[in-house]
Design a protein around this motif. Structure first.
Motif, mmCIF file in Angstrom:
data_model
loop_
_atom_site.group_PDB
_atom_site.id
_atom_site.type_symbol
_atom_site.label_atom_id
_atom_site.label_comp_id
_atom_site.label_asym_id
_atom_site.label_seq_id
_atom_site.Cartn_x
_atom_site.Cartn_y
_atom_site.Cartn_z
ATOM 1 N N PHE A 375 0.849 -1.180 0.000
ATOM 2 C CA PHE A 375 0.000 0.000 0.000
ATOM 3 C C PHE A 375 0.893 1.242 0.000
ATOM 4 C CE2 PHE A 375 -2.967 -3.126 1.331
ATOM 5 C CZ PHE A 375 -4.232 -2.631 1.068
ATOM 6 N N ILE A 376 0.521 2.237 -0.797
ATOM 7 C CA ILE A 376 1.191 3.535 -0.759
ATOM 8 C C ILE A 376 0.129 4.587 -0.455
ATOM 9 C CG2 ILE A 376 2.586 5.229 -1.988
ATOM 10 C CD1 ILE A 376 3.579 3.000 -3.788
ATOM 11 N N THR A 377 0.204 5.177 0.697
ATOM 12 C CA THR A 377 -0.733 6.228 1.079
ATOM 13 C C THR A 377 -0.023 7.570 1.002
ATOM 14 O OG1 THR A 377 -0.156 5.992 3.420
ATOM 15 C CG2 THR A 377 -2.012 4.700 2.594
ATOM 16 N N GLY A 378 -0.720 8.568 0.516
ATOM 17 C CA GLY A 378 -0.116 9.881 0.363
ATOM 18 C C GLY A 378 -1.098 10.997 0.633
ATOM 19 N N PHE A 379 -0.574 12.149 0.996
ATOM 20 C CA PHE A 379 -1.407 13.339 1.107
ATOM 21 C C PHE A 379 -0.569 14.552 0.727
ATOM 22 C CE2 PHE A 379 0.736 13.563 5.184
ATOM 23 C CZ PHE A 379 0.893 14.925 5.404
ATOM 24 N N ARG A 380 -1.267 15.567 0.302
ATOM 25 C CA ARG A 380 -0.639 16.842 -0.041
ATOM 26 C C ARG A 380 -1.542 17.946 0.473
ATOM 27 N NH1 ARG A 380 3.288 18.077 -3.751
ATOM 28 N NH2 ARG A 380 3.418 20.253 -4.413
ATOM 29 N N SER A 395 -5.050 16.916 -0.881
ATOM 30 C CA SER A 395 -4.988 15.972 -2.003
ATOM 31 C C SER A 395 -4.564 14.608 -1.474
ATOM 32 C CB SER A 395 -4.010 16.464 -3.073
ATOM 33 O OG SER A 395 -4.399 17.722 -3.579
ATOM 34 N N PRO A 396 -5.515 13.796 -1.000
ATOM 35 C CA PRO A 396 -5.172 12.437 -0.540
ATOM 36 C C PRO A 396 -5.064 11.464 -1.705
ATOM 37 C CG PRO A 396 -7.505 12.839 -0.220
ATOM 38 C CD PRO A 396 -6.923 14.129 -0.774
ATOM 39 N N SER A 397 -4.336 10.381 -1.510
ATOM 40 C CA SER A 397 -4.192 9.361 -2.553
ATOM 41 C C SER A 397 -3.904 8.017 -1.911
ATOM 42 C CB SER A 397 -3.075 9.732 -3.539
ATOM 43 O OG SER A 397 -1.830 9.818 -2.872
ATOM 44 N N LEU A 398 -4.224 6.960 -2.654
ATOM 45 C CA LEU A 398 -3.976 5.600 -2.187
ATOM 46 C C LEU A 398 -3.690 4.710 -3.387
ATOM 47 C CD1 LEU A 398 -4.010 3.350 -0.001
ATOM 48 C CD2 LEU A 398 -6.465 3.123 -0.438
#
Length: 676
Positions: A375-380, A395-398
């Protein structure tokens, strides 16, 4: 048309069946690729290289075997042959990924932005292929490390290896000449200098004139890159770019003429530190784009200036499973305005430069659930200040990566993206008549998108072939659609006379790409099915309409074939559905000016677009250090007349709505290269 399709079928037939020397000429290798903030692995064979996050890397050495257009094999132009990128017609210089607009993309050199990357005619960009090592393209922006944009990230990457000998190339063609030289400066520093200048009218002036118009056009590009390995852990990189265009268009059957000048500049300084536990990258950059358009029509003169400048700083760090960083930018934006000067006086707008600020921070974390699943979780988090207003966006992402074995892997992504800049204008061809504006002006809000995508890659017959399948769906918010004409400028008394509607959009589609990675015959076949719609509820525009650049079906074929040691052949083919356009239903004359009344917005379709290009290279060794290459290329080999757009024609006091086609039915070229 039938003969042209037979040629396309022949390429596909050879492409699929050829396996010559596939077992002996290459082997599988495994390389590590840095994706902004995420380090992943990729199978690095063949011309198209995918990493686990779905990004595509294409080597600039591939450009040497691609069909050239007037002596140029342009990487940005050929990106339209890649999966998920729509093919354009001539005169259209846009890059449209997954149905998004050109203004949704982030184009950069070593991660520093460049605005206005296209030269006129849609055939060339400002990227001189010989200056770079590779091109990186990412359509699924499921990472906090990506900048604030809705479309694709396209990064031109230079060679950071310092070599101990002089190398380079010189290309001489009928439209332009360009050259690159790499000079070692000591043992740890290398300087790369590149330049290109065009002289289109020198040999093609008669071809650039038809019975209604005459064109004079030239452009230039210059690049300087300095890479210095200060020590084994620190690298300093300096990049500069400067280029410009000059175009004059004369219309014989009317009193209109256009003078257009535009250009871009960029300078960046990067410091990269490779620590034992952390990799850091710091960058300071300045980028600018401007145009000064001048239209003379009958008894008036109209000036259409615009510009955008950005001064920024970026910081990125990577350690184990965590990546983080941030950036801050100051932007100066001059939206396009009209300065109309009549014989009886002047109506000149005041120069209005908008000062904006953008600050963002991000983090990405990679979590391995099992040997096969990650899993790669990200936010901006971003803050944007414009016209006395502040905008704060997340800007969240998964991403979920499934990689069970060497035969296949899958990637499922979700991302929410924001963009604070808007690109609009009085055409939709990504010409200098498009300009940048910003949220906070005239009630414009930040753009947004929600995207979900599924990508599957299969490696077939020991990776000699690969099959990539991707499906995507995007929901777009706060989309600008221009719905006026150039006459809106002439009849308006406001400084900023653009008429536009704000609405929402939806893009979805499926792309399938079969690549042949090894052997004398290599390349790929790609098919795309896509839909794009825009919905508006405004005074000027109401309803749901096809997007201006959507092509329901598209087939691309790219093949390069080595014949012995001295010959290689390159061929490309594209067949695509026609794009939508708005046709007029009536006209009226007001103060000697023709004003059309239009039918349903994007209610008509152009004819399908078809084109085949071919090239032959003959390598002529001069000595141990020098090699000459003679290239013969033909653009639009079958001579198919493609409909590009419609325009107003005035002839013998009669008004006609005519289809515009490229001035060259078939465009042959010859060039000579020296590589050392």
């Amino acid at each position: 048309m039938i003969n042209g399709m037979r040629g396309l079928y022949l390429i596909i037939y050879l492409f699929v069946l050829s396996e010559a020397n596939a077992h002996t000429e290459s082997s599988d290798t495994l390389k590590e690729v840095s994706l902004d903030s995420v380090v992943v692995n990729s199978n690095a064979i063949g011309d198209l290289r995918y990493n686990k996050s779905g990004a595509i890397h294409i080597s600039m050495s591939t450009m040497n075997e691609m069909p050239k257009i007037l002596g140029n094999a342009d990487p940005i132009h050929y990106s339209q042959m890649l999966p998920g990128i729509s093919t354009n017609g001539e005169y259209d210089a846009g890059i449209r990924a997954w149905g998004c607009e050109t203004g949704h993309n982030y184009v950069s050199i070593n991660n520093s932005p460049v605005y206005g990357v296209e030269h006129m005619m849609g055939l060339f960009s400002v990227m001189n292929a010989s200056h770079y090592k590779s091109m990186y393209l990412q359509k699924s922006l499921a990472s906090g490390g990506f900048p604030n944009c809705l479309g694709a990230v396209i990064d031109m990457q230079t060679d950071k290896e310092v070599k101990d000998s002089v190398s380079g190339c010189l290309d001489i063609g009928l439209i332009s000449s360009q050259g690159t030289i790499r000079l070692p400066v000591g043992k740890k520093t290398c300087m790369t200098l590149s330049g290109r200048y065009s002289y289109l009218n020198l040999f093609y002036s008669s071809f650039l004139r038809n019975n209604e118009q005459e064109t004079h056009y030239s452009f230039y590009d210059t690049n300087i890159n300095i890479t210095s390995h200060l020590d084994e852990r620190n690298t300093l990189v300096i990049d500069t770019y400067m280029g410009g265009d000059d175009m004059k268009l004369l219309l014989d059957n009317s009193s209109m003429r256009m003078n257009m000048e535009w250009g871009s500049q960029m300078m960046a300084v990067h410091w990269e530190n490779y620590g034992k536990k952390m990799i850091m990258d710091n960058s300071i950059f300045f980028s600018r784009y401007h145009n000064r358009d001048n239209v003379v029509y009958s008894s008036l003169q109209m000036l259409l200036p615009s510009s955008i400048s950005e001064l920024g700083y970026k910081f990125n760090a990577r350690m184990s499973s965590l990546s983080f960083g941030g950036n801050g930018s100051l932007l100066w934006i001059e939206p396009q305005r009209s300065e109309v000067i009549w014989n009886s006086g002047a109506n000149s707008g005041n120069k209005n430069v908008l000062n904006t600020k953008e600050i963002s921070v991000y983090a990405d974390y990679t979590l391995g659930i099992s040997r096969d699943i990650s899993f790669i979780t990200g936010f901006r988090e971003s803050a944007y200040f414009s016209n006395g207003k502040g905008y704060y966006r997340s800007s969240p992402s998964l991403s979920i990566i499934y990689d069970p074995n060497d035969w296949y892997d899958a990637l499922l992504c979700y991302s929410h993206r924001n963009q604070f800049l808007h690109q609009t204008g009085i055409s939709s061809l990504n010409t200098p008549l498009e300009y940048w504006t910003t949220c906070g002006v005239s009630g414009i809000e930040p753009q947004s998108s929600d995207a979900i995508s599924l990508q599957l890659r299969l490696r077939i017959l020991d990776n000699r072939y690969s099959l990539a399948i991707e499906g995507y769906s995007k929901w777009l918010g706060q989309q600008l659609e221009y719905n006026g004409t150039i006459y809106s400028f002439l009849s308006s008394e406001s400084d900023n006379a653009i008429l536009y509607s704000v609405g929402r959009g939806r893009n979805y589609g499926v792309n399938v790409t079969l690549s042949k990675n090894v052997g004398r015959l290599r390349g790929w076949i790609g098919y795309a099915w896509s839909k794009g719609f825009r919905t508006f509820d405004t005074e000027y525009l109401a309803g749901t309409f096809p997007s201006s650049h959507n092509r329901d079906h598209e087939l691309n074929v790219v093949a390069t074939w080595r014949i012995g040691r001295k010959w290689d052949v390159g061929m490309t083919g594209v067949y695509a559905s026609g794009t939508a356009f708005t046709a007029p239903k009536s006209y009226m004359i007001l103060q000697n000016t023709l004003i059309p009344q239009f039918d349903s917005h994007n209610g008509k379709r152009l004819s399908p677009y078809y084109r085949m290009d071919a090239s032959v290279n003959y390598k002529m060794p001069i000595n141990r250090r020098l090699q000459g290459i003679l290239n013969l290329s033909v653009y639009n080999l079958t001579g198919h007349a493609n409909d590009l757009f419609y325009y107003m024609s005035i002839k013998k006091n009669m008004y006609q709505y005519k289809c515009m086609r490229f001035v060259f039915r078939v465009l042959p070229s010859i060039s000579y290269s020296i590589r050392f």
